[in-house]
Design a protein around this motif. Structure first.
Motif: not given
Length: 460
Positions: A241-242, A269-271, A294-296, A382-384
């Motif tokens: 779902y991201q 891709s997370v921070l 960043a995606c997350i 997913a990639k940003p």
């Protein structure tokens, strides 16, 4: 949104003209209900969530009565976090564009105090700051509130939750008793009721429902056996779902960092965003998430409060919130502006005590859904779409957004379509560029000049 026009209010013509230029036509509900009383000089309690338009409500009120020729601190706005203070100050500056020679100063912790001392020596009309740093300046007599006419407490509930009660009391003790006090809070617990009784005189109380419609948010709850299963479930749900922009909420700072580290190890891709981070790192994190680099974002409730981040595709509650108000605030990050959103929450048998208050507060029946069967081998994170460049130059170097755009597009190797958000800070700037163009953008900055000077840059 109400149908009431700003022109129906007793606002100076310059403010009305600027509101028209900004495209602010009709008032939001909090503005329509609170502004007449604020303009009349009454104390006001406003219960409204982030995104309701409350900053403009108190901002227009304090700007309408500001005497710009009298160069003293006339308004103090207290906020729980630096991020919110920066956001409020930016909105006030936007609203005040038609007022010449106005000075709005931010005083927050987490940044060097020297430049703040220098700015205070030159004076200001409006101070926006966090309680700890404001009281620091007050105690050293670098800031005086003798001429204060308006005190604003923004997100007062969060300030109390973060332990600012003593600092608030100390600031208030140094403010004139004859003043207008405006208190805004997303929730109205007993602690806020007691604070209001002490601080406000015969206040008008305005309560506005959340601006987004939670019916546009698809909610699901999933039961897991333990923390190891919780992480596996989060991974599966993110893969399913991201989207391009998601927030994951955790209840502790340690958990936030651990979850972010684990997701990074899985290739997401997370921070992370939490209170143990250095302010510089928090700034960079917010910039990258807000501009699509960043995606997350994995965050605690305190760190995520008041962030200037538009609607995200999905919200994931790694652990249940402690109460229905916090849960509603979390999921309100998605499904905004008429868009549909997804909110997915994980819980264990040990969370049974939280479920009933959540059901009562949300008016829903929580049934555990079945976790999706996800093929980890074929579904990839997913990639940003964007990447972020940090430039070693900012407002103090007289750099404007247009200067950065010019440096990147002058050779015509890049166009405006390759660029995203540009954010200017005092001594550095951030620019988002399409990930496919990041090397070229870096090269153009490093080999070119901005305002006649060579500027160092790096990719975050």
């Amino acid at each position: 949104m109400s149908n009431t026009s700003f022109s129906s209010l007793n606002l100076p013509d310059a403010l009305i003209s600027n509101l028209n230029d900004l495209g602010y036509n009709s008032m939001t509900d909090i503005q329509a209900q609170a502004l007449p009383a604020i303009l009349a000089g009454k104390d006001v309690i406003g219960q409204a969530k982030t995104g309701s338009g409350k900053t403009a409500a108190f901002g227009l009120g304090l700007l309408a009565k500001l005497d710009v020729k009298y160069f003293r601190v006339q308004t103090l706005v207290l906020c729980p976090t630096r991020e919110l203070a920066d956001q409020v100050a930016a909105e006030l500056r936007k609203l005040a564009r038609s007022i010449h020679n106005i000075k709005i100063l931010t005083l927050c912790g987490g940044v060097p105090i020297g430049p703040q001392i220098g700015s205070l020596e030159h004076g200001a009309h409006i101070i926006v700051g966090t309680p700890g740093r404001v009281i620091d300046h007050l105690d050293k007599d670098r800031l005086r509130l003798d001429d204060l006419t308006t005190l604003v407490l923004d997100e007062a509930d969060r300030m109390l939750e973060m332990g600012f009660q003593a600092d608030l009391d100390a600031v208030i003790a140094k403010a004139p008793a004859a003043r207008q006090t405006l208190l805004f809070s997303a929730t109205y617990p007993n602690a806020i009721a007691k604070l209001s009784e002490r601080l406000l005189k015969d206040p008008l109380q305005v309560t506005v429902a959340e601006q987004h419609n939670t019916s546009s948010i698809q909610q699901q709850f999933f039961q897991v056996s333990d923390n190891h299963a919780r992480l596996s479930a989060l991974r599966a749900l993110l893969l399913q779902y991201q989207g391009q922009s998601s927030m994951v909420f955790c209840n502790t700072k340690r958990e936030t960092q651990d979850v972010a580290d684990a997701l990074l190890g899985y290739g997401f891709s997370v921070l992370a965003l939490h209170g143990d981070m250095e302010q510089k790192d928090r700034d960079q994190t917010l910039v990258q998430f807000a501009n699509g680099s960043a995606c997350i974002l994995v965050a605690t409730d305190v760190a995520a409060r008041g962030l200037d981040i538009s609607s995200v595709d999905a919200v994931f509650n790694y652990q249940l919130a402690h109460d229905a108000d916090t849960h509603t605030h979390r999921i309100g990050r998605t499904g905004r502006a008429g868009q549909s959103g997804i909110a997915l929450s994980l819980f264990t048998a040990a969370d049974a005590g939280k479920l009933i208050p959540l059901e009562d507060g949300l008016g829903i029946k929580i049934d555990a859904a079945e976790l999706p069967a996800v093929d980890i081998a074929t579904l990839k994170p997913a990639k940003p779409l964007m990447a972020t460049l940090q430039l070693d130059g900012g407002k103090k170097h007289k750099i404007r957004a247009g200067d950065i755009v010019g440096a990147l597009t002058a050779s015509k190797q890049l166009t405006n379509d390759d660029l995203g958000k540009i954010q200017l800070h005092d001594i550095w700037s951030f620019v988002a560029v399409k990930r496919t163009a990041v090397k070229l953008a870096l090269q153009l900055i490093q080999q070119g000049k901005i305002k006649g000077k060579s500027i160092r840059a790096r990719a975050l």
